[in-house]
Scaffold this active site. Structure first.
Site, PDB file in Angstrom:
ATOM      1  N   LYS A 225       0.808  -1.219   0.000  1.00 15.62           N
ATOM      2  CA  LYS A 225       0.000   0.000   0.000  1.00 15.62           C
ATOM      3  C   LYS A 225       0.846   1.277   0.000  1.00 15.62           C
ATOM      4  CE  LYS A 225      -4.366  -1.997   1.288  1.00 15.62           C
ATOM      5  NZ  LYS A 225      -5.399  -2.243   2.306  1.00 15.62           N
ATOM      6  N   ARG A 260      -3.757 -10.323   4.534  1.00 18.48           N
ATOM      7  CA  ARG A 260      -4.173 -10.338   3.129  1.00 18.48           C
ATOM      8  C   ARG A 260      -3.036  -9.733   2.307  1.00 18.48           C
ATOM      9  NH1 ARG A 260      -6.673  -6.957  -0.586  1.00 18.48           N
ATOM     10  NH2 ARG A 260      -8.125  -7.992  -2.020  1.00 18.48           N
TER      11      ARG A 260
END
Length: 285
Positions: A225, A260
């Site tokens: 991210k 995840r």
């Protein structure tokens, strides 16, 4: 004590070790791998790679949720995801989660062979999601978000970051149980990167343990991210593997149950070492 999940022939004993959810985006526009796996053959090849790398769950998504992502039709989301689920179910019994905010997609995905619903809206976008999941009898993962992928990065003003997210997730757990979903089938996700600033993402990783107080398995999704890219000055998401590893270590130290991730093979080794340290397991001989 969190009750274990039994999914197909797998048992998820929460707290025993960290479980890996491998990301399979069958989209043309996801932030780090859009267009790489949006044909059936390429999606299946990647699924096999993730399984062989150590994934415990495959998370299949047909709608990108990156900032400013364009919303697609229900039919298009179904066309992207259902054939992949059906084909995978012919060759593997790995648990599959459907990454969707739409009850119609969740319903058809479970009928096609998926096992878990992963809803980034915390089941707030579609009022039929919670009743549908209750009827299906499958686990659901409820993630914290504000707004939509189009608006979320403008909605990052919190008076009490942790307190507000915990309260919101508690309300969603209550809504899920009121709809008939068993508490033991609910997991929660603080929503790293969704309506959170760079500093707020770090704050959530520092306090992952606080989410254990909700009594549900905790999923954390830091993979590749932008906050990692900010720290590393790395604009290419695919070059953020080791930054992701550091974030995963922080989540494991805070007791995260599921990570995840895109880079399952690398994170599998990270989890083995981090679990040996923080879960008081004996290191392998």
């Amino acid at each position: 004590m969190k009750i274990a999940w039994m999914v197909r022939n797998r048992t998820f004993n929460w707290g025993e070790r960290t479980y890996l959810m491998g990301i399979l985006n069958v989209t043309p526009d996801s932030f780090s791998d859009g267009g790489q796996f949006n044909t059936l053959d390429r999606a299946l090849d990647q699924a096999r790679y993730l399984i062989n790398s150590g994934a415990d769950i495959l998370d299949i998504g047909g709608q990108s949720t990156r900032p400013q992502a364009t919303e697609i039709s229900v039919n298009e989301e179904l066309e992207r995801t259902i054939p992949v689920i059906q084909a995978l179910r012919q060759e593997t019994d790995i648990p599959i989660s459907i990454d969707t905010t739409r009850s119609a997609v969740a319903q058809q995905a479970i009928e096609a062979g998926a096992d878990i619903v992963n809803d980034i809206s915390g089941a707030t976008y579609d009022p039929e999601m919670l009743p549908a999941v209750a009827q299906l009898g499958v686990p659901i993962i409820l993630m914290h978000i504000r707004g939509t992928p189009q608006t979320m990065q403008k909605l990052t003003a919190y008076q009490d970051l942790l307190g507000e997210i915990l309260d919101w997730l508690q309300q969603r757990i209550a809504a899920a149980t009121a709809a008939g979903i068993k508490p033991a089938k609910i997991a929660i996700d603080p929503g790293i990167g969704f309506a959170k600033t760079y500093a707020q993402n770090l704050e959530l990783l520092r306090h992952t343990a606080a989410f254990q107080n909700l009594g549900c398995p905790v999923l954390v999704g830091p993979s590749r991210k932008s906050f990692i890219g900010h720290i590393l000055d790395q604009p290419d998401p695919q070059q953020r593997v080791w930054g992701t590893a550091a974030a995963c270590c922080a989540a494991i130290a805070g007791g995260a149950d599921i990570l995840r991730v895109h880079d399952v093979r690398a994170m599998y080794d990270v989890c083995r070492v981090a679990d040996a340290i923080w879960r008081s397991q004996d290191a392998p001989d």
